[in-house]
Design a protein around this motif. Structure first.
Motif, PDB file in Angstrom:
ATOM      1  N   PHE A  82       1.402  10.838  -8.134  1.00  0.00           N
ATOM      2  CA  PHE A  82       1.274   9.469  -7.640  1.00  0.00           C
ATOM      3  C   PHE A  82       2.640   8.934  -7.237  1.00  0.00           C
ATOM      4  O   PHE A  82       3.620   9.104  -7.968  1.00  0.00           O
TER       5      PHE A  82
ATOM      6  N   GLN B   6       0.846  -1.196   0.000  1.00  0.00           N
ATOM      7  CA  GLN B   6       0.000   0.000   0.000  1.00  0.00           C
ATOM      8  C   GLN B   6       0.876   1.238   0.000  1.00  0.00           C
ATOM      9  O   GLN B   6       1.863   1.299   0.731  1.00  0.00           O
TER      10      GLN B   6
ATOM     11  N   THR C 127      -2.244  12.536  -5.092  1.00  0.00           N
ATOM     12  CA  THR C 127      -2.508  13.766  -4.360  1.00  0.00           C
ATOM     13  C   THR C 127      -2.455  14.926  -5.362  1.00  0.00           C
ATOM     14  O   THR C 127      -1.555  14.998  -6.198  1.00  0.00           O
TER      15      THR C 127
ATOM     16  N   TRP D 156       0.543   1.579  -7.187  1.00  0.00           N
ATOM     17  CA  TRP D 156       0.328   3.019  -7.229  1.00  0.00           C
ATOM     18  C   TRP D 156      -0.386   3.488  -5.978  1.00  0.00           C
ATOM     19  O   TRP D 156      -1.300   2.824  -5.488  1.00  0.00           O
TER      20      TRP D 156
ATOM     21  N   ARG E 213      -2.872   6.431  -4.227  1.00  0.00           N
ATOM     22  CA  ARG E 213      -4.132   7.001  -4.695  1.00  0.00           C
ATOM     23  C   ARG E 213      -3.924   8.300  -5.442  1.00  0.00           C
ATOM     24  O   ARG E 213      -4.702   8.642  -6.307  1.00  0.00           O
TER      25      ARG E 213
ATOM     26  N   GLN F 110       0.446   5.398   0.308  1.00  0.00           N
ATOM     27  CA  GLN F 110      -0.491   6.455   0.664  1.00  0.00           C
ATOM     28  C   GLN F 110       0.195   7.804   0.558  1.00  0.00           C
ATOM     29  O   GLN F 110       1.091   8.105   1.351  1.00  0.00           O
TER      30      GLN F 110
END
Length: 114
Positions: free
Chosen positions: A93, A2, A108, A104, A106, A4
Motif C-alpha cells: 500500500f 487519492q 497491489t 491509503w 487500494r 492509486q
C-alpha cells in the motif's frame, strides 16, 4: 486525496518488481510518502519512506534490496523491489498523511514463489 498503486504481480524468488503509486488531490512535493505491506494474518508494516526533501528510510528486512523514489513532477511514488524473497509476499500500500488524516491506496499484490 487519492492514491492509486500498480505494478504488483507474481515473480520467482530472486526476481524484481517495480511498484508505482499515482497521487492526486495533494501538493505532492510537500509530503512524506510511504510504502507499507500486509501479509495475510499479519499487521500492516512500514516498508520504506521518502520525505519531501528526498530523505529515505527502510525497514531492516528490505534494506539493500528495495529502493523508494519519488517523481514530484508526475506526482508518482515508486518502489523498486529487487532480490525478492518469499517473505516479501504481501499486499503493498502507498500511504501519506495530510491534514491530520491517513490516506491509503487500494493496494497491489506481490506474490513471490520459491
Amino acid at each position: 486525496v487519492q492514491l492509486q498503486a500498480s505494478g504488483g504481480g507474481g515473480v520467482q524468488a530472486g526476481g524484481s518488481l517495480r511498484l508505482s503509486c499515482k497521487a492526486t488531490g495533494i501538493n505532492f512535493r510537500l509530503y512524506t510518502m510511504d510504502w507499507y505491506r500486509q501479509a495475510p494474518g499479519k499487521q500492516r508494516d512500514l516498508v520504506a519512506s521518502i520525505s519531501s526533501d528526498g530523505t529515505t528510510t527502510y525497514a531492516d528486512s528490505v534494506k539493500g534490496r528495495f529502493t523508494i523514489a519519488r517523481d514530484n513532477v508526475r506526482r508518482m511514488l515508486h518502489l523498486q523491489a529487487d532480490s525478492l524473497k518469499t517473505d516479501d509476499t504481501a499486499t503493498y500500500f502507498c500511504h501519506t498523511r495530510h491534514g491530520g488524516r491517513d490516506f491509503w491506496g487500494r493496494g497491489t499484490q506481490v506474490t513471490v514463489s520459491s
